[in-house]
Write a protein that holds these residues in place. Structure first.
Motif, mmCIF file in Angstrom:
data_model
loop_
_atom_site.group_PDB
_atom_site.id
_atom_site.type_symbol
_atom_site.label_atom_id
_atom_site.label_comp_id
_atom_site.label_asym_id
_atom_site.label_seq_id
_atom_site.Cartn_x
_atom_site.Cartn_y
_atom_site.Cartn_z
ATOM 1 N N UNK A 51 0.791 -1.220 0.000
ATOM 2 C CA UNK A 51 0.000 0.000 0.000
ATOM 3 C C UNK A 51 0.830 1.278 0.000
ATOM 4 N N UNK A 52 1.808 1.366 0.856
ATOM 5 C CA UNK A 52 2.510 2.618 1.048
ATOM 6 C C UNK A 52 3.382 2.986 -0.156
ATOM 7 N N UNK A 53 3.731 2.026 -1.001
ATOM 8 C CA UNK A 53 4.572 2.320 -2.150
ATOM 9 C C UNK A 53 3.732 2.568 -3.402
ATOM 10 N N UNK A 54 2.804 1.671 -3.690
ATOM 11 C CA UNK A 54 2.080 1.735 -4.960
ATOM 12 C C UNK A 54 0.804 2.562 -4.918
ATOM 13 N N UNK A 55 0.179 2.667 -3.762
ATOM 14 C CA UNK A 55 -1.134 3.317 -3.710
ATOM 15 C C UNK A 55 -1.236 4.283 -2.537
ATOM 16 N N UNK A 56 -0.202 5.053 -2.325
ATOM 17 C CA UNK A 56 -0.195 5.959 -1.180
ATOM 18 C C UNK A 56 -1.358 6.943 -1.223
ATOM 19 N N UNK A 57 -1.566 7.571 -2.359
ATOM 20 C CA UNK A 57 -2.631 8.577 -2.477
ATOM 21 C C UNK A 57 -4.001 7.940 -2.265
ATOM 22 N N UNK A 58 -4.206 6.775 -2.876
ATOM 23 C CA UNK A 58 -5.485 6.069 -2.722
ATOM 24 C C UNK A 58 -5.713 5.710 -1.268
ATOM 25 N N UNK A 59 -4.681 5.199 -0.624
ATOM 26 C CA UNK A 59 -4.796 4.809 0.784
ATOM 27 C C UNK A 59 -5.094 6.013 1.668
ATOM 28 N N UNK A 60 -4.415 7.133 1.404
ATOM 29 C CA UNK A 60 -4.638 8.350 2.194
ATOM 30 C C UNK A 60 -6.078 8.832 2.037
#
Length: 236
Positions: A205-214
């Motif tokens: 999550x933190x590498x590939x989809x940081x914005x989505x996760x946030x």
């Protein structure tokens, strides 16, 4: 013979609601095939159906058009399947809790959720839920996306089980009138980001989809905030 279009529309709404049971069965098949993503997708579609069928029922007036069919009972049956039984099965089958406790925690969910479905005071006058509304499908979704530790999952399940009997307020994302437009906006964003986080191929999550996760966590924070201020209002 004259065709009663209103009755056909009412029956169509019931069929639409009933499709949630079909989706639930397909989710079970996915679980048995060890397909977590598939199970969440079917439960997600069922969640959309459950969110929309009430609007259609009120629009068509199913109570007047088909008084011999009880849409509330139908909805409750499907909700118990998709919100309780299937998530409990996921916790058991996918071992989301410490080894040896899967059966006991799954049974705890199944048992305490019965109170939710028989509690006539479950909904407040402003359409909040009073007590945790047994949306265990959302709970296991968070376990899956955040890949939380099994012991953390255990603690969360116990806390939510207790909150089932505590009059803490939980927002209905479509029916609560306070901040409705803002809540619907965050609901749409949450749904879109959830779809992305569930279906992506790599769980990093933190590498590939940081914005989505946030964005997803911001939506979660909003729902937590609105539930908090409504609950505090009762004690102020």
């Amino acid at each position: 013979m004259k065709v009663d279009k209103d009755q056909i529309s009412a029956w169509g709404v019931h069929v639409f609601t009933g499709s949630g049971a079909v989706l639930g069965f397909l989710a079970i098949v996915s679980i048995l095939n060890n397909d977590q993503v598939g199970a969440f997708l079917f439960l997600g579609i069922a969640l959309v159906v459950d969110g929309a069928d009430g609007f259609f029922a009120r629009k068509v007036g199913v109570e007047e058009k088909t008084p011999y069919l009880d849409g509330v009972i139908l909805d409750s049956i499907i909700d118990y399947l998709n919100y309780v039984i299937i998530p409990a099965l996921m916790i058991f089958y996918f071992q989301m809790v410490p080894v040896g406790l899967e059966l006991y925690l799954s049974l705890l969910i199944v048992f305490v959720s019965l109170y939710t479905f028989i509690n006539v005071n479950m909904k407040t006058d402003d359409y909040y839920f009073s007590g945790y509304p047994s949306v265990w499908n959302i709970c296991v979704l968070y376990f899956f996306i955040l890949n939380t530790n099994e012991w953390i999952n255990l603690v969360v399940i116990i806390i939510l089980s207790i909150l089932t009997f505590v009059p803490w307020k939980f927002v209905h994302p479509l029916r609560v009138k306070s901040f409705r437009n803002l809540t619907i906006f965050f609901t749409v964003v949450w749904a879109a980001t959830t779809l992305r986080l569930v279906t992506k191929s790599e769980i990093n999550l933190m590498i590939n989809d940081t914005i989505i996760l946030v964005l997803w966590l911001i939506c979660t924070g909003y729902f937590t905030w609105i539930c908090f201020i409504r609950s505090i209002k009762d004690h102020s």
